[in-house]
Design a protein around this motif. Sequence first.
Motif, mmCIF file in Angstrom:
data_model
loop_
_atom_site.group_PDB
_atom_site.id
_atom_site.type_symbol
_atom_site.label_atom_id
_atom_site.label_comp_id
_atom_site.label_asym_id
_atom_site.label_seq_id
_atom_site.Cartn_x
_atom_site.Cartn_y
_atom_site.Cartn_z
ATOM 1 N N ASN A 172 23.565 33.601 20.915
ATOM 2 C CA ASN A 172 23.185 34.566 20.154
ATOM 3 C C ASN A 172 22.031 34.253 19.997
ATOM 4 N N GLY A 174 19.401 34.793 21.602
ATOM 5 C CA GLY A 174 18.543 35.746 22.214
ATOM 6 C C GLY A 174 17.913 35.268 23.416
ATOM 7 N N LYS A 175 18.474 33.975 24.323
ATOM 8 C CA LYS A 175 18.621 33.989 26.679
ATOM 9 C C LYS A 175 18.291 35.188 26.873
ATOM 10 N N THR A 176 19.795 35.514 27.364
ATOM 11 C CA THR A 176 19.370 36.881 28.114
ATOM 12 C C THR A 176 18.356 37.401 27.733
ATOM 13 N N THR A 177 18.077 38.102 26.494
ATOM 14 C CA THR A 177 17.058 38.967 25.728
ATOM 15 C C THR A 177 15.739 38.724 26.947
ATOM 16 N N PHE A 194 28.636 34.629 22.707
ATOM 17 C CA PHE A 194 29.389 34.899 23.812
ATOM 18 C C PHE A 194 29.233 35.419 24.878
ATOM 19 N N THR A 195 28.434 36.287 24.873
ATOM 20 C CA THR A 195 27.898 37.109 25.487
ATOM 21 C C THR A 195 28.335 36.762 27.617
ATOM 22 N N THR A 196 26.895 36.112 27.430
ATOM 23 C CA THR A 196 26.857 35.587 28.777
ATOM 24 C C THR A 196 28.307 34.818 29.247
ATOM 25 N N ASP A 286 10.554 38.953 15.545
ATOM 26 C CA ASP A 286 9.914 40.171 14.301
ATOM 27 C C ASP A 286 10.733 40.635 12.865
HETATM 28 N N1 GTP Z 1 15.701 41.334 16.667
HETATM 29 C C1 GTP Z 1 15.098 40.990 17.201
HETATM 30 N N2 GTP Z 1 17.093 40.937 18.194
HETATM 31 C C2 GTP Z 1 16.975 40.217 19.399
HETATM 32 C C3 GTP Z 1 16.259 39.187 19.959
HETATM 33 N N3 GTP Z 1 16.688 38.667 20.770
HETATM 34 C C4 GTP Z 1 17.684 39.766 20.888
HETATM 35 N N4 GTP Z 1 17.736 39.693 20.126
HETATM 36 C C5 GTP Z 1 19.535 40.337 19.980
HETATM 37 O O1 GTP Z 1 19.966 39.217 19.503
HETATM 38 C C6 GTP Z 1 21.165 39.577 20.306
HETATM 39 C C7 GTP Z 1 21.902 38.468 21.364
HETATM 40 O O2 GTP Z 1 21.283 38.715 22.542
HETATM 41 P P1 GTP Z 1 21.247 37.657 23.783
HETATM 42 O O3 GTP Z 1 20.713 38.025 24.584
HETATM 43 O O4 GTP Z 1 22.923 38.338 23.927
HETATM 44 O O5 GTP Z 1 21.460 36.140 23.488
HETATM 45 P P2 GTP Z 1 21.966 34.718 24.531
HETATM 46 O O6 GTP Z 1 20.981 34.255 24.186
HETATM 47 O O7 GTP Z 1 21.600 35.259 25.741
HETATM 48 O O8 GTP Z 1 23.215 35.363 23.857
HETATM 49 P P3 GTP Z 1 24.806 34.478 24.784
HETATM 50 O O9 GTP Z 1 25.200 35.265 25.892
HETATM 51 O O10 GTP Z 1 26.381 34.787 23.438
HETATM 52 O O11 GTP Z 1 24.810 32.700 24.204
HETATM 53 C C8 GTP Z 1 21.238 40.539 20.619
HETATM 54 O O12 GTP Z 1 21.982 41.804 19.503
HETATM 55 C C9 GTP Z 1 19.600 41.109 20.808
HETATM 56 O O13 GTP Z 1 19.455 42.490 21.124
HETATM 57 C C10 GTP Z 1 14.484 39.893 19.213
HETATM 58 O O14 GTP Z 1 13.976 38.574 19.869
HETATM 59 N N5 GTP Z 1 14.439 40.416 18.039
#
Ligand code: GTP
Length: 351
Positions: A172, A174-177, A194-196, A286
């Motif tokens: 969570n 934001g790695k994938t983002t 654990f989305t990814t 943000d």
């Molecule tokens: N406000 C905000 N939300 C973010 C940002 N980056 C990611 N998110 C949110 O954080 C949540 C997780 O983002 P992912 O990119 O799925 O995170 P991840 O690290 O890939 O998570 P896993 O795949 O579960 O390990 C999502 O709801 C995104 O929209 C950001 O810069 N700002």
Amino acid sequence: MKKHTFVDLVTIRVRAGKGGDGMVHFHREKYRPRGGPDGGDGGHGGNVYLVVDPGLKTLLDFRYRRVFQAEDGRPGGPNRRHGRRGRDVEIRVPPGTLVYDHLTGEKLGELLHEGDRLLVARGGRGGRGNARFATPTRRTPRIAEPGEEGEERILRLELKLLADVALVGYPNAGKTTLLRALTGSRARVGAYPFTTKIPNLGVWKDSWQHRLTFVDVPGLVRGAHEGRGMGLTFLRHIERARLILLVVDLTRPDPVDDVLSLLGELEAYRPALLERERWIVLNKMDLVDPTHLKSLEAPMQSLAPRIFVVSAREHRGLELLKEALAEWLKENPLEDERNPAPPPMSLPPNH
Ligand SMILES: Nc1nc2c(ncn2[C@@H]2O[C@H](COP(=O)(O)OP(=O)(O)OP(=O)(O)O)[C@@H](O)[C@H]2O)c(=O)[nH]1
Ligand SMILES: [Mg+2]
């Protein structure tokens, strides 16, 4: 996202072809009853090779097919006819495949780039026919060699994705983002951990079209090295990365502690990873108040040479990160064909 479509560890059995037997035969012709020996040699058995197929991204196909066998050589024939060689088998694997002998643990090689090819089981030699055994004192040899057995092996194939930059962080963060914001990846983002489930790859290009491949590795949780969560299963995909970006969620109670425990997980997996170039990317700016950031500055700077504060979702702070990546790429050019050196300046005519 399709589940279970990523496989990075398999064992397969490979068998090279047996050599064809040599033949015992004597020349026959009308009015020449005592023709000499003319039995031909057997053909060699086919070899088994692994070859890179750049289109493949996983070892999934080996879930369905695990045994590969090359063709046997044909036996020799009369009139010194050579048996046909057995056809080789080429097994296609994705770039980044390491190959081990499963029983001895010996590393046989690695297949990294298009065109790489590795012999993993040699075909047996064809046996010699009796024509080869004739000597002035032994004119009617009734012996020929049998073909040799082909090599047989159990191989362990291990895929390590070839990424230059690894995104490492807790679920969570934001790695994938971030992967999506930087590269063309369309991997799924979710508002829950654990989305990814499988590593995602993305490619970023600088303004000179130099490419950097990113991998977003799932599953790292606190205590992963003790087997929690998916454990360290996917960390092998960052082993080849030359740069590690630690992605940290700024809204977490103690981001500094998050970085420390991420480093702890990396160290537990492979201490050498801590010597790798690493930067910290503080994400979700943000959502936090700038004074909070101020207090993080000093402790973060003691943990990595470069710190970036971004919002992957709102594309803020990414320009600085991209500039730094381009700069770093210039100083640490990739030594492979994906980033060929520019062609030499052409010489003037008549030179
Ligand atoms: N406000 C905000 N939300 C973010 C940002 N980056 C990611 N998110 C949110 O954080 C949540 C997780 O983002 P992912 O990119 O799925 O995170 P991840 O690290 O890939 O998570 P896993 O795949 O579960 O390990 C999502 O709801 C995104 O929209 C950001 O810069 N700002
Ligand atoms: Mg993700």
